[in-house]
Design a protein around this motif. Structure first.
Motif, PDB file in Angstrom:
ATOM      1  N   VAL A 261       0.876  -1.166   0.000  1.00 37.99           N
ATOM      2  CA  VAL A 261       0.000   0.000   0.000  1.00 37.99           C
ATOM      3  C   VAL A 261       0.915   1.218   0.000  1.00 37.99           C
ATOM      4  O   VAL A 261       1.505   1.562   1.024  1.00 37.99           O
ATOM      5  N   PRO A 262       1.087   1.869  -1.168  1.00 34.39           N
ATOM      6  CA  PRO A 262       2.032   2.987  -1.229  1.00 34.39           C
ATOM      7  C   PRO A 262       1.519   4.211  -0.474  1.00 34.39           C
ATOM      8  O   PRO A 262       0.327   4.301  -0.163  1.00 34.39           O
ATOM      9  N   GLU A 263       2.445   5.118  -0.229  1.00 35.91           N
ATOM     10  CA  GLU A 263       2.077   6.371   0.430  1.00 35.91           C
ATOM     11  C   GLU A 263       1.142   7.162  -0.490  1.00 35.91           C
ATOM     12  O   GLU A 263       1.281   7.108  -1.706  1.00 35.91           O
ATOM     13  N   GLY A 264       0.193   7.856   0.086  1.00 32.21           N
ATOM     14  CA  GLY A 264      -0.585   8.801  -0.715  1.00 32.21           C
ATOM     15  C   GLY A 264      -1.963   8.341  -1.151  1.00 32.21           C
ATOM     16  O   GLY A 264      -2.639   9.055  -1.875  1.00 32.21           O
ATOM     17  N   ARG A 265      -2.383   7.115  -0.693  1.00 34.48           N
ATOM     18  CA  ARG A 265      -3.760   6.664  -0.937  1.00 34.48           C
ATOM     19  C   ARG A 265      -4.215   6.836  -2.364  1.00 34.48           C
ATOM     20  O   ARG A 265      -5.177   7.563  -2.652  1.00 34.48           O
ATOM     21  N   ARG A 266      -3.543   6.188  -3.279  1.00 41.39           N
ATOM     22  CA  ARG A 266      -3.955   6.341  -4.681  1.00 41.39           C
ATOM     23  C   ARG A 266      -5.087   5.396  -5.037  1.00 41.39           C
ATOM     24  O   ARG A 266      -4.855   4.240  -5.347  1.00 41.39           O
TER      25      ARG A 266
ATOM     26  N   ARG B  80       0.554 -12.664   1.916  1.00 43.72           N
ATOM     27  CA  ARG B  80       1.133 -13.220   3.142  1.00 43.72           C
ATOM     28  C   ARG B  80       1.852 -12.114   3.883  1.00 43.72           C
ATOM     29  O   ARG B  80       1.969 -12.117   5.099  1.00 43.72           O
ATOM     30  N   LEU B  81       2.372 -11.181   3.094  1.00 43.38           N
ATOM     31  CA  LEU B  81       3.109 -10.054   3.665  1.00 43.38           C
ATOM     32  C   LEU B  81       2.524  -8.761   3.098  1.00 43.38           C
ATOM     33  O   LEU B  81       2.442  -8.581   1.886  1.00 43.38           O
ATOM     34  N   LEU B  82       2.095  -7.888   4.009  1.00 44.63           N
ATOM     35  CA  LEU B  82       1.505  -6.611   3.608  1.00 44.63           C
ATOM     36  C   LEU B  82       2.483  -5.496   3.975  1.00 44.63           C
ATOM     37  O   LEU B  82       2.931  -5.410   5.125  1.00 44.63           O
ATOM     38  N   LEU B  83       2.812  -4.666   2.986  1.00 43.73           N
ATOM     39  CA  LEU B  83       3.725  -3.550   3.212  1.00 43.73           C
ATOM     40  C   LEU B  83       2.900  -2.267   3.232  1.00 43.73           C
ATOM     41  O   LEU B  83       2.182  -1.982   2.268  1.00 43.73           O
ATOM     42  N   LEU B  84       2.991  -1.527   4.306  1.00 43.62           N
ATOM     43  CA  LEU B  84       2.185  -0.301   4.430  1.00 43.62           C
ATOM     44  C   LEU B  84       3.116   0.898   4.544  1.00 43.62           C
ATOM     45  O   LEU B  84       3.948   0.963   5.453  1.00 43.62           O
ATOM     46  N   ASP B  85       2.971   1.858   3.602  1.00 48.16           N
ATOM     47  CA  ASP B  85       3.826   3.049   3.638  1.00 48.16           C
ATOM     48  C   ASP B  85       3.036   4.239   4.170  1.00 48.16           C
ATOM     49  O   ASP B  85       2.161   4.767   3.482  1.00 48.16           O
ATOM     50  N   GLU B  86       3.331   4.611   5.397  1.00 52.53           N
ATOM     51  CA  GLU B  86       2.731   5.788   6.046  1.00 52.53           C
ATOM     52  C   GLU B  86       1.206   5.815   5.981  1.00 52.53           C
ATOM     53  O   GLU B  86       0.624   6.807   5.523  1.00 52.53           O
ATOM     54  N   PRO B  87       0.541   4.767   6.469  1.00 48.90           N
ATOM     55  CA  PRO B  87      -0.925   4.776   6.364  1.00 48.90           C
ATOM     56  C   PRO B  87      -1.590   5.887   7.179  1.00 48.90           C
ATOM     57  O   PRO B  87      -2.725   6.256   6.877  1.00 48.90           O
TER      58      PRO B  87
END
Ligand code: ATP
Length: 239
Positions: free
Chosen positions: A84-89, A157-164
């Motif tokens: 989930v990239p930064e910036g809620r696209r 299996r692995l969730l990457l969250l950038d600055e949620p």
């Protein structure tokens, strides 16, 4: 037991900007691990390296026993890593439903996709209420839920969250934090959480790494880091 993810001595450059300097870190299956540090410390670069969006210059990234640092981004998604990239696209003109279905692009099991969709809508009732609405008309907090829900549609299996939590009001930060805890616990998804809100990240993770100008400056159990006076001063504004 094999680690879920291991970084060994990773070096990453943007032309002559040396963004990651010998970064080594690891995650066990089932963990939530926080990655904290100031602006520009290299946190997003770690996520870009994992997802294959940015090639590393040297070192190794191993996921479930396999080298992934030379693989293509879509292959990495298929291996069970969603970001989930930064910036809620969101796709602003598409409905919430269609935004969610986009997250399942690597899957062909229709019944499985429906089951995951039901799980996501149970997890985020707000998305159920807004199911047919254009995603761009929703609030920042709702859009954050949508992009997390969309990533879950890949059944990672692995969730990457950038600055949620970036730019969200404190109440919504709490809601997002609760969702991350629930996803980790109930959906058995391991989470790598990049946050400038170190306090929140340390509260909901089991372990943490702090990056400082491209190097790991500190690592350990999140609860211990939260209670350490010196660290508090450095990473939590000295409160
Ligand atoms: P932020 O919270 O601001 O996203 P970060 O800790 O995630 O910070 P990175 O985005 O990983 O940091 O950036 C690490 C370093 O690499 C910074 O010095 C940054 O300026 C630089 N950098 C990042 N992307 C690029 C790029 N595309 N080109 C050149 N330098 C870059």
């Amino acid at each position: 037991m094999d680690k879920l993810l291991t970084f060994s001595d990773v070096e990453l450059y943007y032309d002559n900007v040396h963004a990651l300097k010998g970064v080594s870190l690891d995650m066990d299956e089932g963990e939530t691990v926080a990655l904290i540090g100031a602006n520009g410390a290299g946190k997003s670069s770690v996520l870009r390296a994992i997802t294959g969006l940015k090639r590393i210059r040297s070192g190794e990234i191993v996921y479930q026993g396999e080298r992934i640092d030379a693989r293509e981004p879509d292959e990495i998604v298929r291996m069970g890593i969603a970001m989930v990239p930064e910036g809620r696209r969101v796709f602003p003109y598409m409905s919430v439903k269609d935004n969610l279905l986009m997250g399942a692009f690597t899957r062909i099991d229709r019944t499985g996709i429906t089951a995951t969709l039901d799980m996501v809508l149970d997890r985020f009732p707000r998305l159920k209420e807004r199911y047919s609405q254009a995603a761009g008309t929703m609030s920042g907090g709702e859009q954050q839920m949508l992009v997390i829900g969309r990533a879950l549609m890949a059944r990672p299996r692995l969730l990457l969250l950038d600055e949620p939590s970036l730019g969200l009001a404190p109440k919504l930060v709490q809601a997002i934090a609760r969702s991350i805890v629930a996803i980790n616990r109930d959906a058995k998804v391991s989470v790598l959480l990049v946050e400038q809100n170190s306090r929140m990240a340390l509260r909901i993770s089991q372990r943490a790494y702090a990056l400082s100008t491209g190097r790991i400056a500190l690592s350990g159990r999140s609860s211990e880091i939260l209670n350490d006076e010196r660290v508090r001063h450095l990473y939590l504004g000295g409160e």
